[in-house]
Scaffold this motif. Sequence first.
Motif, PDB file in Angstrom:
ATOM      1  N   LEU A  33       0.831  -1.208   0.000  1.00  0.00           N
ATOM      2  CA  LEU A  33       0.000   0.000   0.000  1.00  0.00           C
ATOM      3  C   LEU A  33       0.867   1.260   0.000  1.00  0.00           C
ATOM      4  N   PRO A  34       1.521   1.576  -1.106  1.00  0.00           N
ATOM      5  CA  PRO A  34       2.373   2.774  -1.143  1.00  0.00           C
ATOM      6  C   PRO A  34       1.565   4.055  -1.038  1.00  0.00           C
ATOM      7  N   PHE A  35       2.220   5.081  -0.529  1.00  0.00           N
ATOM      8  CA  PHE A  35       1.648   6.434  -0.430  1.00  0.00           C
ATOM      9  C   PHE A  35       0.443   6.496   0.501  1.00  0.00           C
ATOM     10  N   THR A  36       0.340   5.532   1.428  1.00  0.00           N
ATOM     11  CA  THR A  36      -0.754   5.545   2.398  1.00  0.00           C
ATOM     12  C   THR A  36      -0.184   5.489   3.813  1.00  0.00           C
ATOM     13  N   GLU A  37      -1.041   5.764   4.781  1.00  0.00           N
ATOM     14  CA  GLU A  37      -0.646   5.665   6.188  1.00  0.00           C
ATOM     15  C   GLU A  37      -0.364   4.213   6.582  1.00  0.00           C
TER      16      GLU A  37
ATOM     17  N   LEU B  59       7.568   2.264  -3.388  1.00  0.00           N
ATOM     18  CA  LEU B  59       8.188   1.246  -2.544  1.00  0.00           C
ATOM     19  C   LEU B  59       7.307   0.822  -1.372  1.00  0.00           C
ATOM     20  N   ALA B  60       6.407   1.686  -0.951  1.00  0.00           N
ATOM     21  CA  ALA B  60       5.517   1.405   0.189  1.00  0.00           C
ATOM     22  C   ALA B  60       6.258   1.369   1.515  1.00  0.00           C
TER      23      ALA B  60
ATOM     24  N   ASP C 266      -6.778   5.630   0.209  1.00  0.00           N
ATOM     25  CA  ASP C 266      -6.529   6.906   0.878  1.00  0.00           C
ATOM     26  C   ASP C 266      -5.046   7.266   0.781  1.00  0.00           C
ATOM     27  N   VAL C 267      -4.753   8.330   0.047  1.00  0.00           N
ATOM     28  CA  VAL C 267      -3.372   8.755  -0.202  1.00  0.00           C
ATOM     29  C   VAL C 267      -2.993   9.832   0.804  1.00  0.00           C
TER      30      VAL C 267
END
Length: 416
Positions: free
Chosen positions: A225-229, A308-309, A373-374
């Motif tokens: 899940l890259p670019f997420t919390e 890269l996540a 969710d980004v």
Amino acid sequence: MTSAKTTRNRGAAVTGLGVIAPNGVGTDAFWKATREGMTSLDRISREGSEHFPVRIGGQVRGFDPGSMIEERFLVQTDRFTHFAMASADLALDDAKLPVDDMSPFAVGVVTAAGSGGGEFGQRELQQLYSKGPRYVGPYQSIAWFYAASTGQVSIRGGFKGPCGVVANDEAGGLDALAHARRSIRRGADAVVAGASEASLAPYSIVCMLGWDELSQARDAGRAYLPFTEDACGFAPGEGGAMLVVEEEGAARRRGVRIRGFIAGYGSTFTGPSRWERSREGLAQAIRVALEDAECAPEEIDVVFADALAVPEADRAEALAIADALGPHGTRVPVTAPKTGFGRVHCAAPTLDVAAALLAMEHRVVPPTPYVTDVCHDLDLVTRSSRPAEPRTALVLSRGLMGCNAALVLRGPEGDY
């Protein structure tokens, strides 16, 4: 001697694509799954790999190497080379390259690999320790080697032009395509280029276990899940993509379909796992690639992200895009289709290149599977494909060992 101006005028046209990926065998199947955001991450089920901390990955299923590759080549080679040979065949068929009418010295091969033939090597070492050296086959000395795919593709095709191999981290896939473009500029008529990996066998997985960036999630929907919390590392994958890169003038003379152009390339090095430093390095690679392509930042219509996540790495990539593209960097559509099938090491950016060329051809930006969710200032395409008119694409890649690379692609309708 060829002048610098003449050399630069030898455009590198992509006339053939061949893909063997977890989400599809063959370019059409790969594109359909990528465009629709179909996912193929699942529990790694290769024999001997069931109990490792890494549980989720992208396996290639439905691929029968015996249906595409002669037995005498199969017994000499590892699975990663099977992917390379099969995808090279698909690319050559797609390009309709008249190899019988060409000088064998005019066609080259270049591939990239990061893990090599781990499954073949493991099997032979098991024979060595359980039965003795007389049970180790003669191909152990070559099948594991990073250069095996270049060698076998060139031997099988009778290609005697400029050949090479890039033994590198993930960014090596873009390096191989840049190498092909350089060979075209220096006089080659065509180069079969790309990358393949098969790192889901037990020995190869053990070699990866020291990477902090590797996801150990047990749910496919949470593994990449890259670019997420919720970013917790990347899910690995296997497969490959090969391209036929051809001198533009020759391609136009024979009236073949041109899928796009390799227009610009840049690379830097910032050190292993130094993700904060990768911001500066990746941004510089993008700037070099743009300058090489004579492309303004606002001309970039889509970015295929490294993704890269890892929180620090994601932040660095988002900032690098903004640093290099300016205000356009927060508005340009960004995507990472690999979240649906895994990060295929050196082959990851070559699969992105295939997807980018197909996105420009079909006028759509594919989504980033699983991600909703980004948490970064990016226009990340999620949930479903987005209609668009991309004519110029930027493909990014960073390796765990510190290499950063950027490749600019022009669509067939773009000005080269």
